[in-house]
Write a protein that holds these residues in place. Structure first.
Motif, PDB file in Angstrom:
ATOM      1  N   VAL A 100      12.755   2.845  -8.038  1.00  0.00           N
ATOM      2  CA  VAL A 100      12.866   2.462  -6.691  1.00  0.00           C
ATOM      3  C   VAL A 100      11.694   1.977  -5.988  1.00  0.00           C
ATOM      4  O   VAL A 100      10.714   2.952  -6.307  1.00  0.00           O
ATOM      5  CB  VAL A 100      13.929   3.496  -5.892  1.00  0.00           C
ATOM      6  N   HIS A 101      11.277   0.972  -5.133  1.00  0.00           N
ATOM      7  CA  HIS A 101      10.371   0.872  -4.644  1.00  0.00           C
ATOM      8  C   HIS A 101      10.141   1.745  -3.130  1.00  0.00           C
ATOM      9  O   HIS A 101      10.605   1.751  -2.465  1.00  0.00           O
ATOM     10  CB  HIS A 101      10.220  -0.737  -4.360  1.00  0.00           C
ATOM     11  N   LEU A 102       8.717   1.916  -2.987  1.00  0.00           N
ATOM     12  CA  LEU A 102       8.215   2.737  -1.989  1.00  0.00           C
ATOM     13  C   LEU A 102       7.110   1.795  -1.310  1.00  0.00           C
ATOM     14  O   LEU A 102       6.156   1.560  -1.851  1.00  0.00           O
ATOM     15  CB  LEU A 102       7.709   4.048  -2.312  1.00  0.00           C
ATOM     16  N   ASP A 103       7.247   1.256  -0.127  1.00  0.00           N
ATOM     17  CA  ASP A 103       6.289   0.358   0.473  1.00  0.00           C
ATOM     18  C   ASP A 103       5.589   0.914   1.379  1.00  0.00           C
ATOM     19  O   ASP A 103       5.820   1.946   2.326  1.00  0.00           O
ATOM     20  CB  ASP A 103       6.988  -0.864   1.320  1.00  0.00           C
ATOM     21  N   VAL A 104       4.044   0.952   1.274  1.00  0.00           N
ATOM     22  CA  VAL A 104       3.042   1.566   2.279  1.00  0.00           C
ATOM     23  C   VAL A 104       2.964   0.625   3.362  1.00  0.00           C
ATOM     24  O   VAL A 104       2.251  -0.424   3.221  1.00  0.00           O
ATOM     25  CB  VAL A 104       1.695   1.646   1.396  1.00  0.00           C
ATOM     26  N   VAL A 105       3.694   1.144   4.504  1.00  0.00           N
ATOM     27  CA  VAL A 105       3.616   0.281   5.842  1.00  0.00           C
ATOM     28  C   VAL A 105       2.491   0.481   6.345  1.00  0.00           C
ATOM     29  O   VAL A 105       1.488  -0.229   6.748  1.00  0.00           O
ATOM     30  CB  VAL A 105       4.740   0.597   6.789  1.00  0.00           C
ATOM     31  N   THR A 106       2.059   1.867   6.585  1.00  0.00           N
ATOM     32  CA  THR A 106       0.813   2.331   7.134  1.00  0.00           C
ATOM     33  C   THR A 106       0.354   3.690   6.416  1.00  0.00           C
ATOM     34  O   THR A 106       1.132   4.541   6.504  1.00  0.00           O
ATOM     35  CB  THR A 106       0.890   2.802   8.853  1.00  0.00           C
TER      36      THR A 106
END
Length: 141
Positions: A100-106
């Motif tokens: 499952v992808h975890l996007d680093v927004v900040t």
């Protein structure tokens, strides 16, 4: 208005969908534990809604996400609130062991999760300065 960013424009970390606990609840183990702030409550976007999640360390020292809750207090005391991450994961019907992808927004502040092959758009929220963050933690605490 906050700037919008897509999942293609941010760093993406892989997590692995796993079971934990005696009732086999789902968790996401972060493949690169140094890329997330273990022990901290962060903002987590799940299915276009922003929640709060505590990134924990499991018994082996791996960084894991086990829930997404309405407030920082509920993220620290997960038995008291609805776990939106668990509901989202169960709705995906993915097998354990899947990515499952975890996007680093900040970095160290705001992340987003998305299923394999999906795209997402996030509001790029800046983290508050440390003084304001400390005050907020004291008020939540």
């Amino acid at each position: 208005m906050a700037e919008r960013v897509t999942s293609e424009g941010v760093r993406t970390l892989d997590t692995v969908l796993e079971r934990y606990g005696s009732t086999n609840r789902p968790q996401l183990r972060v493949a690169d534990p140094d890329a997330v702030p273990t022990g901290e409550v962060v903002r987590l976007v799940v299915d276009d809604t922003e929640y709060r999640a505590r990134i924990e360390a499991d018994a082996s020292g791996n960084a894991v996400l086990r829930g997404a809750f309405e407030s920082p207090r509920l993220a620290r005391t997960p038995g008291e609130g609805e776990n939106h991450l668990r509901a989202w994961l169960q709705g995906l019907d993915l097998d354990y062991g899947r990515t499952v992808h975890l996007d680093v927004v900040t970095p160290d502040y705001k992340y987003g999760v998305r299923a394999p092959g999906e795209r997402a758009t996030y509001a790029a929220t800046d983290a508050p300065d440390e003084g304001l963050a400390s005050i907020a933690r004291d008020l939540d605490g």
